[in-house]
Enzyme design. Structure first.
Site, mmCIF file in Angstrom:
data_model
loop_
_atom_site.group_PDB
_atom_site.id
_atom_site.type_symbol
_atom_site.label_atom_id
_atom_site.label_comp_id
_atom_site.label_asym_id
_atom_site.label_seq_id
_atom_site.Cartn_x
_atom_site.Cartn_y
_atom_site.Cartn_z
ATOM 1 N N ARG A 45 -18.574 21.987 -11.274
ATOM 2 C CA ARG A 45 -18.401 21.017 -10.183
ATOM 3 C C ARG A 45 -18.877 19.640 -10.605
ATOM 4 N NH1 ARG A 45 -17.986 22.223 -4.814
ATOM 5 N NH2 ARG A 45 -17.947 19.966 -4.700
ATOM 6 N N GLY A 79 -32.039 18.996 -9.006
ATOM 7 C CA GLY A 79 -32.644 18.689 -10.299
ATOM 8 C C GLY A 79 -31.640 18.382 -11.380
ATOM 9 N N ASP A 98 -22.878 25.991 -18.242
ATOM 10 C CA ASP A 98 -22.916 27.217 -17.464
ATOM 11 C C ASP A 98 -21.763 28.206 -17.594
ATOM 12 O OD1 ASP A 98 -24.756 28.647 -16.186
ATOM 13 O OD2 ASP A 98 -24.621 27.657 -14.255
ATOM 14 N N HIS A 115 -27.201 28.473 -17.574
ATOM 15 C CA HIS A 115 -28.260 28.368 -16.562
ATOM 16 C C HIS A 115 -28.695 29.712 -16.011
ATOM 17 C CE1 HIS A 115 -28.391 23.945 -16.098
ATOM 18 N NE2 HIS A 115 -27.195 24.046 -16.669
ATOM 19 N N ARG A 118 -31.287 30.774 -2.201
ATOM 20 C CA ARG A 118 -29.874 30.857 -1.860
ATOM 21 C C ARG A 118 -29.633 32.283 -1.416
ATOM 22 N NH1 ARG A 118 -26.195 31.348 -5.080
ATOM 23 N NH2 ARG A 118 -27.406 31.314 -7.011
ATOM 24 N N LYS A 123 -31.368 37.312 -5.529
ATOM 25 C CA LYS A 123 -32.649 36.730 -5.100
ATOM 26 C C LYS A 123 -33.536 37.772 -4.417
ATOM 27 C CE LYS A 123 -31.365 32.505 -6.419
ATOM 28 N NZ LYS A 123 -31.956 31.756 -7.525
ATOM 29 N N ASP A 134 -33.369 36.136 -12.237
ATOM 30 C CA ASP A 134 -33.100 34.718 -12.029
ATOM 31 C C ASP A 134 -33.183 34.035 -13.388
ATOM 32 O OD1 ASP A 134 -32.616 32.408 -10.609
ATOM 33 O OD2 ASP A 134 -34.175 32.807 -9.131
ATOM 34 N N GLU A 165 -40.742 23.665 -8.133
ATOM 35 C CA GLU A 165 -40.842 22.631 -7.096
ATOM 36 C C GLU A 165 -42.100 22.840 -6.254
ATOM 37 O OE1 GLU A 165 -35.996 21.975 -6.731
ATOM 38 O OE2 GLU A 165 -37.066 23.009 -5.123
ATOM 39 N N ASP A 225 -31.576 44.001 -57.889
ATOM 40 C CA ASP A 225 -30.310 44.576 -57.401
ATOM 41 C C ASP A 225 -29.421 43.504 -56.782
ATOM 42 O OD1 ASP A 225 -30.516 47.680 -57.479
ATOM 43 O OD2 ASP A 225 -32.492 46.967 -56.835
HETATM 44 C C1 GDG Z 1 -29.186 28.451 -11.187
HETATM 45 C C2 GDG Z 1 -29.896 29.691 -11.726
HETATM 46 C C3 GDG Z 1 -31.752 28.245 -12.546
HETATM 47 C C4 GDG Z 1 -32.666 25.256 -1.933
HETATM 48 N N1 GDG Z 1 -32.570 25.162 -0.599
HETATM 49 C C5 GDG Z 1 -32.351 23.891 -0.307
HETATM 50 C C6 GDG Z 1 -32.326 23.178 -1.489
HETATM 51 N N2 GDG Z 1 -32.528 24.047 -2.481
HETATM 52 C C7 GDG Z 1 -32.590 23.725 -3.894
HETATM 53 C C8 GDG Z 1 -33.951 24.043 -4.450
HETATM 54 C C9 GDG Z 1 -33.650 24.204 -5.927
HETATM 55 C C10 GDG Z 1 -32.233 24.741 -5.931
HETATM 56 O O1 GDG Z 1 -31.683 24.508 -4.642
HETATM 57 C C11 GDG Z 1 -32.186 26.240 -6.205
HETATM 58 O O2 GDG Z 1 -32.403 26.443 -7.544
HETATM 59 P P1 GDG Z 1 -32.754 27.861 -8.161
HETATM 60 O O3 GDG Z 1 -33.243 27.676 -9.546
HETATM 61 O O4 GDG Z 1 -33.764 28.507 -7.304
HETATM 62 O O5 GDG Z 1 -31.438 28.743 -8.092
HETATM 63 P P2 GDG Z 1 -29.826 28.674 -8.430
HETATM 64 O O6 GDG Z 1 -29.115 27.836 -7.467
HETATM 65 O O7 GDG Z 1 -29.435 30.094 -8.430
HETATM 66 O O8 GDG Z 1 -29.660 28.026 -9.890
HETATM 67 C C12 GDG Z 1 -31.391 29.474 -11.727
HETATM 68 C C13 GDG Z 1 -30.923 27.048 -12.094
HETATM 69 O O9 GDG Z 1 -29.538 27.359 -12.088
HETATM 70 C C14 GDG Z 1 -31.155 25.841 -13.000
HETATM 71 O O10 GDG Z 1 -30.843 26.099 -14.327
HETATM 72 O O11 GDG Z 1 -33.113 27.951 -12.318
HETATM 73 O O12 GDG Z 1 -32.045 30.602 -12.250
HETATM 74 O O13 GDG Z 1 -29.556 30.831 -10.945
HETATM 75 O O14 GDG Z 1 -33.670 22.977 -6.566
HETATM 76 O O15 GDG Z 1 -34.808 22.998 -4.131
HETATM 77 N N3 GDG Z 1 -32.138 21.841 -1.524
HETATM 78 C C15 GDG Z 1 -31.964 21.221 -0.339
HETATM 79 N N4 GDG Z 1 -31.937 21.877 0.834
HETATM 80 C C16 GDG Z 1 -32.130 23.201 0.901
HETATM 81 O O16 GDG Z 1 -32.091 23.776 1.988
HETATM 82 N N5 GDG Z 1 -31.792 19.896 -0.326
#
Ligand code: GDG
Length: 733
Positions: free
Chosen positions: A10, A31, A136, A160, A268, A273, A367, A375, A495
């Site tokens: 995306r 991030g 990814d 990722h 998510r 998860k 994960d 965070e 050898d």
């Molecule tokens: C994939 C990999 C790897 C969540 N709720 C809200 C919100 N978030 C943000 C969090 C965090 C992000 O979403 C979730 O990141 P995760 O790392 O937990 O999980 P995935 O989306 O599965 O990401 C994972 C990542 O890629 C990076 O390489 O760590 O393992 O699966 O940043 O803060 N943000 C907002 N509102 C929400 O309600 N604004």
């Protein structure tokens, strides 16, 4: 700085429909986007990806201004690629949910075709000097497709999500296509060493491609596999968490919650998860404790995700049923033990929740990394919170001070959460502080820097294929050098280097020609010659009893100087208990592989398959390697695959160490030549002084300076060098 082309499924924007056909364009938060944005801006590059919604003319113009390039994919094909193969084949399998995987060839075809569309788009824009960074699991075929279209480009790929064990990965019907797709990259990045190892093992088991020190050779190029755990944008997160809006939110939340401790889950809504198991652990904790029914609450934010996929909507139903059940059981008027939200909140609200929570309950079943854990830590420089983190999240390897959870163990998880709730401030601080500093130091900008510098450096460090030279050409350089050297050292592998392989291992005794060469070398004044072999000392002792050369046996375990009768062990006596468990495994593989057999050495065991059927031997060897690696991880041994052998040997014993021993004891030498043909000889090649000469026998990557075609060439080279030394004036030097 080279221009950087970022490629992800995306684009980092969301196109929203406003009135009628009007559209608005919002930059996505998070991030990855904030981390890559400075790179995107600085390198003057482009970002290529799917736009989500079809952009209208005005939006297209706006995208162009921001150097965002949409890839056009027909809706049905996109669904088959994204919701289909990406998220019902790769996503479950890579997270070890094998039985959830559906491997529909038509969906793979869509996956391939969308990767093709991306490749065409990138190739239409890329210049030869561009750096291309692909992100990814949705785009795993893209590196190879790009390699064909833009052969000279530097291509990086970052995964990722986890890369699973080779045992799980090999379930994938399209496993070789996916692996070959990745091999188009120069650098493949993953979050942890474990994923890097898994990937390397899959290359070895499924494609038979060996990695040496994290790099492998493919189609004349080198491909490196490295772990680069992603960081978060700590400044962005903290700015949101400590904003006015977050302050207000925090005050309001505290007012409503009172003095209860808060346990927080942010996930998510994805089956990886582990939300149902988390809720069950919470139920378990409450069922055993009146205290926490009153004294704590769980705030669980479940962020909507992939709602079009059945397994996701089923997960939602299950989570909601459990929340209802637990609130029904343990709630009282005005007080529920779980506050559940199925929505997205703003970064400020998210930050307020992190600041509020006494415990972050992060319990994925698998994960890749998990950014939520980082965070939370980044918002807790007050030291007041406790991070309870699943051992199945990649982040755990960097966040060792967290309370570890095995989410499958409901009792154990409940106990850990109780421990977190009871933890005093001193211990909370002690655990949180080092994690906080680590997270802040290794933020997403650092991650980008590290990956990019690894990508641009790849060329400098990579293992080369040494030039194949004729023995006369080599002799033209080495002869005069040896002729004029005061003190010279020749360290020769046996050898495959000095002697051709024989069908039966024990038949490779030295020929009269070899003995004659060694005798001549022994007669040269100022020249010390060693046979440095992997063979056992008895065989070497017997074979070279009459030759005036020194011997090193078993890859540097034993040494016998010319003229001595006694062998001396190098290094401390080894701990060989591992042999007891390895021997039966080797026996089993020998029984299944006609022609294979075991050699016993004092500090090693060797499985030989030279005499086995080619294809069967290769296949069994790949499998045996992987069994041994699992079995021996953490043991003081090394597993090496050489020329149709697998050798398991005591760690710290290698030919390179033996070279260093001789060099320290008898050096410095004015001239050094080392020869060898396999992986065990690389241990010397890599450690030689810059002015030493090293010659590999055979093709392939090596840190040797030159290569020759066969042992015959080495013998010709040695003869010519002997001649040059004997006739010091006759060389023209
Ligand atoms: C994939 C990999 C790897 C969540 N709720 C809200 C919100 N978030 C943000 C969090 C965090 C992000 O979403 C979730 O990141 P995760 O790392 O937990 O999980 P995935 O989306 O599965 O990401 C994972 C990542 O890629 C990076 O390489 O760590 O393992 O699966 O940043 O803060 N943000 C907002 N509102 C929400 O309600 N604004």
């Amino acid at each position: 700085m080279s221009r950087v082309i970022l490629v992800s499924n995306r684009l980092p924007v969301t196109i929203r429909r406003s009135r009628g056909s009007e559209q608005t364009l919002d930059m996505s938060a998070g991030g990855l986007v904030t981390g890559l944005a400075p790179l995107h801006a600085k390198s003057n590059g482009v970002w290529i990806g799917h736009p989500g919604e079809n952009p209208n003319a005005k939006t297209l113009e706006e995208l162009e201004k921001r150097r965002l390039v949409p890839v056009d994919v027909p809706t049905r094909e996109y669904r088959s690629y994204y919701e289909g193969y990406s998220n019902t084949a790769l996503w479950p399998l890579f997270h070890y949910f094998v039985e959830r995987g559906e491997f529909d060839p038509a969906q793979f075809e869509a996956y391939r075709s969308v990767n093709e569309r991306f490749a065409d788009k990138v190739a239409s824009i890329a210049e030869p000097d561009d750096l291309i960074w692909v992100h990814d699991y949705q785009l795993m075929l893209l590196p190879e497709m790009l390699r064909q279209r833009v052969p000279s480009a530097r291509i990086g790929f970052f995964l990722h999500i986890p890369f699973p064990s080779s045992e799980t990965f090999r379930v994938l019907p399209q496993r070789t296509q996916i692996l070959r797709g990745l091999l188009g990259a120069d650098l493949i990045g993953v979050h942890t060493y474990e994923y890097a190892e898994n990937l390397q093992r899959s290359f070895r088991r499924l494609l038979g491609i060996e990695t040496v020190r994290g790099a492998l050779r493919y189609s004349g190029r080198s491909v490196r596999i490295q772990s680069h755990p992603i960081g978060i944008d700590t400044d962005e997160m903290r700015a949101a968490a400590f904003s006015k809006k977050a302050d207000h939110e925090l005050v309001e939340l505290k007012r409503r919650i009172g003095d209860r401790q808060v346990v927080l889950g942010i996930d998510r809504l994805d089956y990886t998860k582990g939300l149902p198991l988390k809720l069950m652990a919470w139920r378990r904790l409450l069922s055993g404790s009146q205290r926490w029914r009153r004294g704590a609450m769980l705030i669980q934010l479940a962020v909507p995700s992939r709602e079009n996929i059945d397994s996701y909507s089923q997960q939602k139903d299950e989570v909601e049923r459990l929340v209802g059940e637990i609130n029904g059981l343990y709630g009282s008027p005005g007080r529920v033990p779980i506050h559940y939200m199925y929505q997205t909140v703003s970064r400020e609200e998210l930050g307020a929740l992190y600041r509020l929570a006494d415990v972050a309950f992060v319990s994925p079943l698998r994960d890749g990394l998990n950014l939520v854990a980082k965070e939370y830590v980044a918002c807790r420089d007050d030291g007041g919170g406790v991070l309870a983190l699943s051992e199945f999240a990649g982040a755990v390897s960097e966040l060792g001070e967290s309370l570890r959870l095995n989410p499958w163990d409901i009792e154990g998880t409940a106990a850990q959460i109780e421990r977190a709730l009871e933890m005093d401030f001193g211990e909370r601080q002690e655990r949180m502080r080092p994690m906080y500093h680590r997270v802040v130091q290794n933020d997403v900008h650092r991650w980008v820097e590290r990956f990019m510098s690894a990508l641009t450096e790849a060329e400098v460090e990579e293992l080369q294929v040494p030039p194949q030279l004729q023995s006369q050409v080599l002799a033209g350089t080495l002869g005069p050098q040896l002729a004029t050297a005061g003190k010279a050292l020749l360290m020769l592998d046996y050898d495959g280097s000095l002697r051709e392989f024989t069908e039966r291992y024990e038949d490779a005794e030295p020929t009269p020609e070899i003995l004659e060469i060694l005798t001549s070398l022994g007669e040269l004044d100022g020249v010390r010659t060693y046979i440095n072999s992997g063979r056992d000392r008895n065989t070497l002792g017997e074979w070279f009893s009459g030759a005036p050369v020194s011997l090193i046996a078993e890859h540097g375990s034993w040494i016998r100087e010319a003229g001595d009768a006694k062998w001396t062990r190098m290094g401390p006596p080894p701990d060989l208990r591992w042999k007891e468990s390895v021997r039966p495994v080797l026996t089993e593989y020998s029984e299944r592989t006609p022609g294979a057999r075991i050699e016993e050495k004092s500090s090693a065991l060797v499985w030989h398959y030279r005499e086995a059927d080619d294809a069967l031997g290769e296949w069994q060897a790949l499998e045996l390697m992987s069994v041994l690696e699992d079995m021996l991880s953490g043991s003081p041994v090394e597993i090496l695959s050489g020329a149709r052998i697998i050798e398991i040997r005591q760690q710290g014993v290698d030919k390179g160490r033996a070279f260093e021993h001789v060099n320290e004891l008898l050096g410095p030498f004015d001239f050094i030549l080392v020869t060898g043909d396999d992986r065990t000889d690389e241990d010397i090649f890599a450690r030689l002084p810059d002015d030493a000469y090293s010659v590999k026998v055979g093709g392939g990557q090596s840190s040797a300076r030159a290569a020759v075609g066969s042992p015959g060439s080495i013998r010709r080279l040695l003869r010519a060098m002997i001649g040059a030394r004997r006739d010091r004036t006759g060389t023209g030097v």
